[in-house]
Write an enzyme that holds these catalytic residues in place. Sequence first.
Site, mmCIF file in Angstrom:
data_model
loop_
_atom_site.group_PDB
_atom_site.id
_atom_site.type_symbol
_atom_site.label_atom_id
_atom_site.label_comp_id
_atom_site.label_asym_id
_atom_site.label_seq_id
_atom_site.Cartn_x
_atom_site.Cartn_y
_atom_site.Cartn_z
ATOM 1 N N SER A 134 38.846 46.337 33.861
ATOM 2 C CA SER A 134 37.784 45.488 33.983
ATOM 3 C C SER A 134 37.092 45.197 32.702
ATOM 4 O O SER A 134 37.791 44.196 31.848
ATOM 5 C CB SER A 134 36.613 46.393 34.896
ATOM 6 O OG SER A 134 35.918 45.282 35.808
ATOM 7 N N HIS A 170 40.150 41.964 38.844
ATOM 8 C CA HIS A 170 40.001 41.953 40.207
ATOM 9 C C HIS A 170 40.142 40.707 41.022
ATOM 10 O O HIS A 170 39.322 40.390 41.859
ATOM 11 C CB HIS A 170 38.282 42.559 40.311
ATOM 12 C CG HIS A 170 37.925 43.727 39.525
ATOM 13 N ND1 HIS A 170 38.593 45.101 39.531
ATOM 14 C CD2 HIS A 170 36.826 43.613 38.524
ATOM 15 C CE1 HIS A 170 38.059 45.727 38.577
ATOM 16 N NE2 HIS A 170 37.209 45.225 38.183
#
Length: 245
Positions: A134, A170
């Site tokens: 991330s 994501h």
Amino acid sequence: MPADQPTILATSGGMRRGASTEIEFAPLIHFAVELSGVTGRRPRLCHVGTASGDQRWQSAAVTEAGRQADIEVTALNLFPMPPTTDLTGLVLAHDVVWVNGGSVANLLAVWRVHGLPEVLRQAWEAGVVLGGVSAGSLCWFVGGPTDSFGPDLRLVTDGLALLPYGNGVHYDSEAARRPAVHAAVASGALPPAHCTDDGAGLLYHGTTLVEAVAENGQAGAYLVERDASAETGAVEQRLDVRRLP
């Protein structure tokens, strides 16, 4: 024992809830360790939790996961102050640097206060495998969409740029991510972008994308490029993905 060339593994995965521990290392982290080429001793992983404020519970959970995986973990916490005046020596003593998720905007600001970008570039050039999830993926690129500033995605474009691309993370689990990447690439705010679903990772040698890998059977990876003839101004190509054991 460094990798034989500058190596980055940028992911939307790497850790999962453990059966008997809070966190356990998933295949993407084990792959990062494998890339380092370490043999004959326990691998050494430097965990960087700046993006979530160096939470001590997280450091403890990652260290416990390392013990379970027979990986020696050192937490590089910058709050309330760096653990050493020799950050270069600390980082270069490890086989892998793994950067956890959170706020990439805060991460970049704190790293720059302490001169860590230069340390990480030196480690990358020396063959320490750089990886993360991330925010720990976005940081290696020019930038990408982030919720660092609030619930609505905004662009960060001052990443370390070791990799001269945009990045989307994501991609399958947060609906706003894909259109945000497409819009940024179409407008020229980001260069061509490399994106990962949850559980996927992208392996780079130097600045070349070598392969996409995944720690589950569904995760995909994508290349988004500017195309004025396309309806959105950008086109997306799904990349081949190798499934990790």
